[in-house]
Design an enzyme around this catalytic site. Structure first.
Site, PDB file in Angstrom:
ATOM      1  N   GLY A 170       0.849  -1.192   0.000  1.00  0.00           N
ATOM      2  CA  GLY A 170       0.000   0.000   0.000  1.00  0.00           C
ATOM      3  C   GLY A 170       0.877   1.231   0.000  1.00  0.00           C
ATOM      4  O   GLY A 170       2.114   1.131  -0.025  1.00  0.00           O
ATOM      5  N   SER A 171       0.240   2.402   0.083  1.00  0.00           N
ATOM      6  CA  SER A 171       1.011   3.654  -0.024  1.00  0.00           C
ATOM      7  C   SER A 171       2.054   3.775   1.081  1.00  0.00           C
ATOM      8  O   SER A 171       3.135   4.317   0.861  1.00  0.00           O
ATOM      9  CB  SER A 171       0.052   4.841   0.021  1.00  0.00           C
ATOM     10  N   GLU A 208       4.000   1.722   2.212  1.00  0.00           N
ATOM     11  CA  GLU A 208       5.174   0.864   2.019  1.00  0.00           C
ATOM     12  C   GLU A 208       5.943   1.230   0.741  1.00  0.00           C
ATOM     13  O   GLU A 208       7.050   0.738   0.523  1.00  0.00           O
ATOM     14  CB  GLU A 208       4.781  -0.623   1.881  1.00  0.00           C
ATOM     15  N   GLU A 210      -4.165 -10.436   2.588  1.00  0.00           N
ATOM     16  CA  GLU A 210      -3.020 -10.646   3.458  1.00  0.00           C
ATOM     17  C   GLU A 210      -3.004 -12.007   4.153  1.00  0.00           C
ATOM     18  O   GLU A 210      -1.931 -12.528   4.470  1.00  0.00           O
ATOM     19  CB  GLU A 210      -2.919  -9.521   4.484  1.00  0.00           C
ATOM     20  N   HIS A 251       0.557  -4.113   4.540  1.00  0.00           N
ATOM     21  CA  HIS A 251       0.088  -2.729   4.629  1.00  0.00           C
ATOM     22  C   HIS A 251      -0.240  -2.417   6.089  1.00  0.00           C
ATOM     23  O   HIS A 251      -0.671  -3.293   6.843  1.00  0.00           O
ATOM     24  CB  HIS A 251      -1.165  -2.612   3.751  1.00  0.00           C
ATOM     25  N   HIS A 307      -8.531 -31.399  21.801  1.00  0.00           N
ATOM     26  CA  HIS A 307      -9.572 -30.627  21.107  1.00  0.00           C
ATOM     27  C   HIS A 307     -10.846 -30.571  21.946  1.00  0.00           C
ATOM     28  O   HIS A 307     -11.615 -29.636  21.840  1.00  0.00           O
ATOM     29  CB  HIS A 307      -9.857 -31.265  19.733  1.00  0.00           C
ATOM     30  N   GLY A 315      -5.646 -25.136  13.652  1.00  0.00           N
ATOM     31  CA  GLY A 315      -7.074 -25.396  13.445  1.00  0.00           C
ATOM     32  C   GLY A 315      -7.763 -24.266  12.702  1.00  0.00           C
ATOM     33  O   GLY A 315      -8.981 -24.292  12.534  1.00  0.00           O
TER      34      GLY A 315
HETATM   35  C1  LIG Z   1     -11.140 -19.732  10.225  1.00  0.00           C
HETATM   36  C2  LIG Z   1     -12.018 -20.819  10.732  1.00  0.00           C
HETATM   37  N1  LIG Z   1     -13.344 -20.616  10.805  1.00  0.00           N
HETATM   38  C3  LIG Z   1     -14.161 -21.600  11.228  1.00  0.00           C
HETATM   39  C4  LIG Z   1     -13.653 -22.811  11.618  1.00  0.00           C
HETATM   40  C5  LIG Z   1     -14.566 -23.915  12.132  1.00  0.00           C
HETATM   41  N2  LIG Z   1     -14.612 -25.083  11.239  1.00  0.00           N
HETATM   42  C6  LIG Z   1     -13.951 -26.221  11.535  1.00  0.00           C
HETATM   43  S1  LIG Z   1     -14.187 -27.415  10.414  1.00  0.00           S
HETATM   44  C7  LIG Z   1     -15.205 -26.436   9.497  1.00  0.00           C
HETATM   45  C8  LIG Z   1     -15.837 -26.958   8.247  1.00  0.00           C
HETATM   46  C9  LIG Z   1     -14.878 -27.080   7.122  1.00  0.00           C
HETATM   47  O1  LIG Z   1     -15.567 -27.434   5.954  1.00  0.00           O
HETATM   48  P1  LIG Z   1     -14.883 -28.135   4.737  1.00  0.00           P
HETATM   49  O2  LIG Z   1     -13.589 -27.505   4.447  1.00  0.00           O
HETATM   50  O3  LIG Z   1     -15.860 -28.198   3.638  1.00  0.00           O
HETATM   51  O4  LIG Z   1     -14.531 -29.577   5.265  1.00  0.00           O
HETATM   52  P2  LIG Z   1     -15.506 -30.720   5.793  1.00  0.00           P
HETATM   53  O5  LIG Z   1     -15.818 -30.394   7.194  1.00  0.00           O
HETATM   54  O6  LIG Z   1     -16.721 -30.721   4.935  1.00  0.00           O
HETATM   55  O7  LIG Z   1     -14.682 -31.937   5.667  1.00  0.00           O
HETATM   56  C10 LIG Z   1     -15.341 -25.186  10.079  1.00  0.00           C
HETATM   57  C11 LIG Z   1     -16.139 -24.086   9.514  1.00  0.00           C
HETATM   58  C12 LIG Z   1     -12.254 -22.962  11.586  1.00  0.00           C
HETATM   59  N3  LIG Z   1     -11.662 -24.076  11.986  1.00  0.00           N
HETATM   60  N4  LIG Z   1     -11.462 -21.963  11.117  1.00  0.00           N
END
Ligand SMILES: Cc1ncc(C[n+]2csc(CCOP(=O)(O)OP(=O)(O)O)c2C)c(N)n1
Length: 523
Positions: A30-31, A33, A52, A75, A282, A399
């Site tokens: 951006g500007s 940088e 990003e 940016h 988890h 995750g």
């Molecule tokens: C940035 C983010 N937002 C939300 C989640 C929650 N989340 C975990 S698994 C999932 C579904 C992923 O869907 P897909 O990639 O289609 O895979 P599938 O579960 O169908 O195998 C979500 C939304 C996350 N892990 N990270």
């Protein structure tokens, strides 16, 4: 040495990045940088990402695949804000990234100008190890040198330097090239104690994590397992592959849940955790952390992971050095019986992710690298698509979705000549779909495989854990991944029948540049 003061801050910074071998800059400018790019050196390369979070994840894949740091240019404020999700992942991946972010001119800062980054150094925290906005322009090169060294120190991770826009053209001084070694060798007495515990164990077991891969200890772990005839589990949610997954001693993947871990480790009297936390969970759990009769030893390069482990003896060490110390005291290796090959699955009437994984394993180039972000298909991948070579698998340790697609682009850039397979859920792919543009722009041999199951299946599968039978907002209808790919310059094919898979994968593996295969699996 007399500092060379006839250079600008910019010249001093590029000289030191060159000394570090860091001549690829991932960014979205951006500007605030732009003066950084005056007389951009011909031996440097700027890799553009169209948002990003894509930029940082590409840099992460690049850095991990090369085992070096990578430089990111963001940016001010908003660019950093977009990047924070991917910085969180880089932090959890322990990827050394040096982020250089723009800032408004020093003279304007009291007036809170347009694009001004207020508290610039706290914005990316706590997901950077160190952040700084130098007090004076001439301190910028030294701040960047420190940022590189800190990023590389174990546990490696991102660092951040905010640079006011007027600093780049000011006088600086070239820094003398330096070397800093931060490799930690574990306490020899404690490692000898761990080695003695291993030799005395009746039935030891190894649990391997990402730091084994990061520290290049693949052959040493195989040797250690064979010498002790120890079964080898992969630590829960490991982001790298650290052991050949068809080795006779390979036991499988530990779940991220306490009772599940204990049930798999029961019967072992010594658990040796190598390069992983004890453990990554988890979901909540009850009961003991390890089987009641077992002891635990952890080798880790992360002092915080050592401090928070709830049981056992933890030794902070580089993994390769630590495992070599354990090997020095071990008896000779014994051969383990070979594993009989699995009977092939016949093509199912309705296409499944398991069949897709089997065909990927059969058709993939032997030296290809998999970057995975297909949450509910991971079990199928573990069962049917084994990783057999070192450094052939990456996923995010955080995750956080949106990593896999751009990370695959970065891995391909970092490992020229290797085919990269990005194995992505339909939902996951949509967090950073514009990474396809970078793959096309760079003509990288990435095969994007979209497992299209029409929704967020992992969440549907997780819902019963909390007693839910239905979930709002998890269906993803009317997405056309082939159209999304072609619009960005990536050739594409869709398959929905088992009989079509082999031809589509062969087309994609044979393409010179990127190609996408959308695989519609049963819902
Ligand atoms: C940035 C983010 N937002 C939300 C989640 C929650 N989340 C975990 S698994 C999932 C579904 C992923 O869907 P897909 O990639 O289609 O895979 P599938 O579960 O169908 O195998 C979500 C939304 C996350 N892990 N990270």
């Amino acid at each position: 040495m007399v500092p060379d003061i006839n250079v600008t801050v910019r010249e001093a910074v590029f000289a030191l990045l060159r000394d570090f071998g860091l001549n690829v800059i991932f960014g979205n400018p951006g500007s605030t940088e732009l003066p950084m790019f005056r007389d951009f050196p011909v031996d440097f390369r700027y890799v553009l990402g169209l948002q990003e979070s894509v930029v940082v994840a590409m840099a992460d894949g690049f850095a991990q695949s090369r085992g070096t740091a990578a430089v990111v240019n963001l940016h001010s404020a908003i660019g950093v804000g977009h990047a924070v999700g991917s910085l969180f992942t880089a932090y959890r991946n322990q990827t050394p990234l040096v982020v250089v972010a723009g800032q408004q001119a020093r003279s304007l800062l009291p007036l809170e100008p347009f694009l001004y980054a207020e508290q610039a150094t706290t914005l990316p925290r706590p997901y950077v190890k160190w952040s700084c906005e130098p007090a004076r322009a001439q301190d910028v090169p030294a701040a960047l040198a420190r940022a590189v060294f800190v990023a590389l120190q174990p546990p490696s991770g991102p660092t951040f330097v905010s640079v006011p826009v007027d600093d780049w053209d000011r006088n600086g001084a070239k820094l003398p090239p330096r070397e800093v070694s931060s490799t930690m060798a574990g306490d020899p007495a404690l490692l000898a104690r761990a080695a003695a515990m291993l030799s005395a164990a009746r039935r030891p077991v190894l649990v391997v994590g990402a730091s084994v891969a990061r520290d290049g200890a693949w052959t040493e772990v195989i040797e250690l397992a064979e010498r002790h005839q120890a079964a080898v589990w992969v630590s829960p949610l490991s982001s790298r592959n650290s052991f050949p997954e068809r080795h006779p001693l390979f036991a499988g993947f530990l779940p991220a849940e306490r009772a599940g871990i204990v049930s798999r480790l029961v019967g072992n009297d010594l658990i040796v955790v190598l390069g992983a936390p004890v453990f990554t969970y988890h979901v909540e759990g009850k009961g003991p952390y390890i089987p009641p009769d077992a002891s635990l030893v952890q080798l880790t390069d992360d002092p915080a992971a050592a401090a928070r482990a709830p049981v056992g003896l933890s030794i902070v060490t580089d993994l390769k050095l630590g495992i070599l110390a354990l090997l020095a005291a071990a008896a000779a290796a014994r051969a383990a019986p070979a594993v009989p090959p699995r009977a092939p699955m016949l093509p199912p009437d309705r296409l499944t992710d398991r069949y897709l994984m089997q065909q990927l394993a059969a058709l993939r180039p032997a030296d290809s690298i998999v970057v995975e972000e297909a949450p509910s298909s991971r079990g199928a991948m573990h069962d049917y698509l084994p990783m057999l070579e070192p450094d052939s698998f990456y996923t995010c340790a955080s995750g956080g979705l949106g990593y896999g697609l751009p990370a695959a682009v970065g891995v391909a850039l970092g490992r020229p000549g290797r085919r990269v397979i990005a194995l992505l859920g339909d939902g996951s792919a949509m967090y950073s779909i514009q990474g396809l543009w970078s793959a096309a722009e760079l003509s990288l041999p990435v095969t994007f495989v979209i497992v299209n199951n029409g929704g967020y299946r992992a969440l549907d599968e997780f819902a019963p854990h909390f007693g839910l039978t239905t979930l709002p907002g998890t269906r993803l209808g009317h997405l056309d991944f082939c159209a999304l790919a072609r619009a960005q310059g990536v050739e594409a094919a869709r398959v929905s029948r088992s009989a079509e898979i082999d031809a589509a994968l062969s087309m994609a593996f044979g393409a010179r540049g990127p190609a996408l295969v959308e695989v519609c699996v049963e819902r």
